[in-house]
Each structure stands twice: as C-alpha cells, then as structure tokens.
Design a protein around this motif. Sequence first.
Motif, PDB file in Angstrom:
ATOM      1  N   PHE A  82       0.821  -1.204   0.000  1.00  0.00           N
ATOM      2  CA  PHE A  82       0.000   0.000   0.000  1.00  0.00           C
ATOM      3  C   PHE A  82       0.858   1.258   0.000  1.00  0.00           C
ATOM      4  O   PHE A  82       1.941   1.274   0.576  1.00  0.00           O
ATOM      5  CB  PHE A  82      -0.921   0.037   1.228  1.00  0.00           C
ATOM      6  N   GLU A  83       0.335   2.300  -0.625  1.00  0.00           N
ATOM      7  CA  GLU A  83       0.988   3.600  -0.633  1.00  0.00           C
ATOM      8  C   GLU A  83       0.838   4.254   0.745  1.00  0.00           C
ATOM      9  O   GLU A  83      -0.176   4.066   1.408  1.00  0.00           O
ATOM     10  CB  GLU A  83       0.343   4.513  -1.682  1.00  0.00           C
ATOM     11  N   PRO A  84       1.820   5.047   1.162  1.00  0.00           N
ATOM     12  CA  PRO A  84       1.697   5.762   2.430  1.00  0.00           C
ATOM     13  C   PRO A  84       0.668   6.885   2.323  1.00  0.00           C
ATOM     14  O   PRO A  84       0.590   7.562   1.298  1.00  0.00           O
ATOM     15  CB  PRO A  84       3.098   6.318   2.663  1.00  0.00           C
ATOM     16  N   LYS A  85      -0.110   7.047   3.363  1.00  0.00           N
ATOM     17  CA  LYS A  85      -1.112   8.113   3.442  1.00  0.00           C
ATOM     18  C   LYS A  85      -1.016   8.755   4.819  1.00  0.00           C
ATOM     19  O   LYS A  85      -0.714   8.080   5.803  1.00  0.00           O
ATOM     20  CB  LYS A  85      -2.533   7.555   3.266  1.00  0.00           C
ATOM     21  N   MET A  86      -1.306  10.028   4.894  1.00  0.00           N
ATOM     22  CA  MET A  86      -1.361  10.706   6.178  1.00  0.00           C
ATOM     23  C   MET A  86      -2.700  10.395   6.845  1.00  0.00           C
ATOM     24  O   MET A  86      -3.747  10.409   6.199  1.00  0.00           O
ATOM     25  CB  MET A  86      -1.203  12.224   6.020  1.00  0.00           C
ATOM     26  N   TRP A  87      -2.635  10.106   8.132  1.00  0.00           N
ATOM     27  CA  TRP A  87      -3.818   9.915   8.971  1.00  0.00           C
ATOM     28  C   TRP A  87      -3.718  10.963  10.062  1.00  0.00           C
ATOM     29  O   TRP A  87      -2.762  10.959  10.838  1.00  0.00           O
ATOM     30  CB  TRP A  87      -3.839   8.505   9.562  1.00  0.00           C
ATOM     31  N   GLY A  88      -4.672  11.876  10.075  1.00  0.00           N
ATOM     32  CA  GLY A  88      -4.563  12.993  10.997  1.00  0.00           C
ATOM     33  C   GLY A  88      -3.363  13.832  10.581  1.00  0.00           C
ATOM     34  O   GLY A  88      -2.952  13.842   9.425  1.00  0.00           O
ATOM     35  N   SER A  89      -2.766  14.503  11.550  1.00  0.00           N
ATOM     36  CA  SER A  89      -1.665  15.413  11.214  1.00  0.00           C
ATOM     37  C   SER A  89      -0.283  14.793  11.340  1.00  0.00           C
ATOM     38  O   SER A  89       0.694  15.371  10.876  1.00  0.00           O
ATOM     39  CB  SER A  89      -1.740  16.654  12.104  1.00  0.00           C
ATOM     40  N   SER A  90      -0.182  13.584  11.955  1.00  0.00           N
ATOM     41  CA  SER A  90       1.174  13.077  12.211  1.00  0.00           C
ATOM     42  C   SER A  90       1.348  11.561  12.119  1.00  0.00           C
ATOM     43  O   SER A  90       2.380  11.040  12.502  1.00  0.00           O
ATOM     44  CB  SER A  90       1.634  13.547  13.595  1.00  0.00           C
TER      45      SER A  90
END
Length: 139
Positions: free
Chosen positions: A41-49
């Motif tokens: 899977f590609e990296p994704k931001m979850w929330g701000s950090s």
Amino acid sequence: MANKTTETENSVTHFVNTIEDTTKRSDAFELIKLMQQQTGFEPKMWGSSIIGFGSYHYKYDSGHEGDAPLVGFSPRKAAISLYLYPSFEDKEALLTKLGKHKTGKGCIYIKKITDIDVEVLKTMVSASVAYLLKKYTTN
C-alpha cells in the motif's frame, strides 16, 4: 462514536521533510519504504502526524466503529511510534527479537531504526496485516 484520526490528502513527503531531527527524518523515509514493501500500500497521512498503509473498518461489540490504517507509524519527538495490531501470531516472541524498544497500550516505541532488527520488524508488519485482513473487512 467513530475514530477521530482519519485519512487525509496531506503530503507524506512534506510532513516527513518538516521533521527537524535528521536521524528521525531519515528513519521515517526508511520506515515508509519498509512498510510500503511489506504491505503493498501507498503511504497516506492519517490525521496530522500518522503515516498509515492500507485501511480497514472495525466495529466493536460496544458499537464503536471507524477506519484505521492496517499499519503505520508516527515520528514523534520522544520516539517513533509503530502502530501494529495489538495481537497477531508470534507477537511476543518477535518482540523479544526486535531489539531496543518499549511497548505501550497499542504501540511499539523505538528511538531509531538502528536500535532494532529490521527483518524482525518486516515479519511483524506482515503478520499484523495478515491478522487484520482475516479479522476485518478491508477498504
């Protein structure tokens, strides 16, 4: 009640490049590569950090439900928080081989990637994802 930390469209690269500590920034890029290779899977931001990979939808008997990354991490000031599922096959045995770390309620904390056995972490990431794919409906 739902999980307040949700996937965003924010740039993972931009976030990592804002990390002041050069070792932590380098470790973050290495963890992105490792988790992306192990999960597909590609990296994704979850929330701000939080940098997450993949996602699943959970619903507890209490009625609490939401979406969460299959695995992820957050390069926090005190330590890098690794987010793996709390229970998966051979977790305790793998933790004894991981290297220098601490554990919390749902996280594994490391100071830097050179403190741990990366091959053990790869096994842990794969085992955590496999467990979640069996247990929950994935997105």
